[in-house]
Design an enzyme around this catalytic site. Structure first.
Site, PDB file in Angstrom:
ATOM      1  CG  ASP A   1      37.598  41.971  34.987  1.00 12.82           C
ATOM      2  OD1 ASP A   1      38.037  42.221  33.683  1.00 12.82           O
ATOM      3  OD2 ASP A   1      36.697  41.894  35.723  1.00 12.82           O
TER       4      ASP A   1
ATOM      5  CG  ASP B   1      35.307  42.060  29.820  1.00 13.47           C
ATOM      6  OD1 ASP B   1      36.086  42.250  30.840  1.00 13.47           O
ATOM      7  OD2 ASP B   1      34.437  41.177  29.589  1.00 13.47           O
TER       8      ASP B   1
END
Length: 489
Positions: A358, A132
């Site tokens: 992301d 992440d």
């Protein structure tokens, strides 16, 4: 995935944490405040992104099942985008390595994420973590009493989640309230949350407060610990990570690669890291991509296009400082420039606008004014194809075009142009999903929410689906993002 649950603190929840506070306080000492270091210098470290065995995944054999999977991706992507735009970083309860690089395997999964295996403790215990780049804390499901609600995912159930057992590690320590590592997550004023650690107290034995973190698709809570991070051919002592004892809608732990001081890149002092994300067709198979951790090698990447990272908005919303902002200049559909107002391409003084990259978001997100302009251009160029409204409803994606009976489908090219001249010409499979060769759906999501002001957050989130079969490099030393197309298989 289901939409994100609301984070609710019940009396049971507080009792649960009180029990673990007592448990840890009795059985563990606080970690020393020593600086991070590593063992002997080594080569670059490469880790694989490993898949988990599929057990409960329905067979994607017809259009309906494919639409259900796409709908789960769309829902989780929207939930993630809402969190990134209006983050809640950490809620308080009232209560460097010197090697050159490491390569690790990366795996793709039907729940939308890419995972990497990391090992902590003495002897090492191996757990699975979602990669992440939109958050910074590394945390693992922890203790034999770990509880996870709404965690029935394909191939992963609450009883199948691998957990870290602190008592089984001789080097595991809780983080004390005065330990500088506690401030990495909670900030310099954290001692105000520790009554027994006042300025005049000589012996502070209180541990760092409980962390509570909400993500787009769930939440987690636990205590900060330090232990050995065991990488191939080297060990990083006193690595800060979260020992989560309760989570909601989280299939694995999370490896935070964001720009916060508690992230894995920051703690290891990485000069850069890079990954190559497998095609989604390899979800939950034995195929793996790669994650490369570069701690000091002189090896230069070749044939990459680079765009500089933008300065993050200087706001009270600290989570915005964790994101990797990049300068998207133009969006082209079929060679035609989409008219996007400048305020959506550049983060403003109040935090609204701009583009971030992301790995934790599946489908790219665009705020409605940008998304509608892109869709309008696709509709204009695909006027010979009718819209498949029924599939749009089932999948949560739009536009979806009926392409059945066509021997050849001409899809307009989608190109992203960035500051510095970098150009990402996406292959069709990275922005359209083909359902049984009958319907093609654009894999970009939006909603009907337009937020202004500091809480607005990024206008565009470049998700992992659009990064399939791209080698992506986060050059932290030189403040830039590099990428090139290549097979990640």
């Amino acid at each position: 995935m289901a939409p994100p649950p609301v984070l609710i603190f019940t009396s049971f929840f507080f009792f649960f944490f009180f029990f673990f506070f007592f448990f840890f306080f009795i059985f563990y000492q606080s970690a020393p405040a020593s600086s991070l270091s590593s063992s002997e210098p080594g080569a670059t470290i490469t880790l694989h992104l490993r898949p988990l065995t599929s057990r409960n995944l329905p067979s994607i054999s017809d259009q309906w099942d494919e639409a259900v999977v796409l709908a789960s991706f769309a829902a989780s992507s929207l939930a993630r985008a809402h969190h990134l735009k209006r983050p809640k970083k950490v809620n308080l309860s009232s209560s460097t390595a010197s090697s050159q690089s490491v390569n690790l395997p990366l795996s793709s999964h039907v729940f939308g994420g890419y995972t990497v295996d990391l090992s902590f403790g003495t002897p090492p215990q191996t757990m699975t973590f979602l990669l992440d780049t939109g958050s910074s804390l590394v945390w693992s499901p922890c203790t034999a009493h770990y509880k996870c609600s709404r965690c029935n995912f394909p191939h992963v159930g609450p009883t199948k989640i691998l957990t870290f057992i602190p008592r089984a590690s001789s080097t595991s320590r809780l983080i004390g309230c005065r330990n500088p590592k506690c401030q990495l997550l909670f900030g310099p004023t954290v001692t105000s949350q520790c009554p027994s650690c006042g300025p005049t107290s000589k012996n502070c034995s209180q541990i760092c407060p409980v962390y509570m973190i909400q993500y787009g698709s769930g939440s987690t809570g636990g205590l900060l610990m330090s232990d050995n991070l065991c990488l191939p051919d080297q060990t990083v002592p006193n690595f800060l990570f979260g020992c989560s004892v309760f989570s909601s809608t989280q299939p694995t732990g999370i490896a935070g690669f964001g720009r916060g001081p508690e992230s894995l890149p920051a703690q290891l002092g990485l000069r850069k890291f890079s990954y190559c994300l497998l095609s989604r067709k390899f979800d939950d198979t034995a195929e793996t991509g790669v994650l490369v951790l570069d701690l000091g090698s002189d090896q230069k990447s070749s044939d990459l296009s680079y765009t500089p990272f933008r300065h993050n908005p200087d706001l009270s919303a600290a989570a915005f400082s964790e994101y990797y902002y990049i300068g998207l200049r133009k969006i082209l559909v079929g060679g035609k420039t989409v008219k996007v107002p400048y305020r959506y391409l550049v983060p403003g003084a109040e935090g609204a606008g701009g583009t971030i990259v992301d790995s934790g978001t599946t489908f790219t997100f665009m705020v409605p004014p940008v998304f509608e302009a892109v869709v309008q251009e696709f509709d204009r160029q695909m006027g010979n194809y009718s819209r498949a409204k029924d599939v749009e409803i089932r999948s949560g994606l739009k536009p979806c075009y009926n392409v059945s009976g066509r021997s050849h489908v001409g899809l307009p090219a989608l190109v992203l142009r960035f500051k510095g001249g970098a150009r990402m010409a996406l292959p069709p499979e990275n922005y359209f999903a083909l359902l049984r060769s009958e319907v093609a759906c654009l894999t970009i999501v939006s909603d009907n929410v337009v937020v202004s002001g500091a809480s607005g957050g990024p206008s565009i989130v470049l998700g992992s689906f659009q990064q399939q079969n791209y080698y992506v490099e986060y050059d932290l030393k030189n403040g830039r993002l590099g990428f090139k197309r290549q097979s990640c298989k």
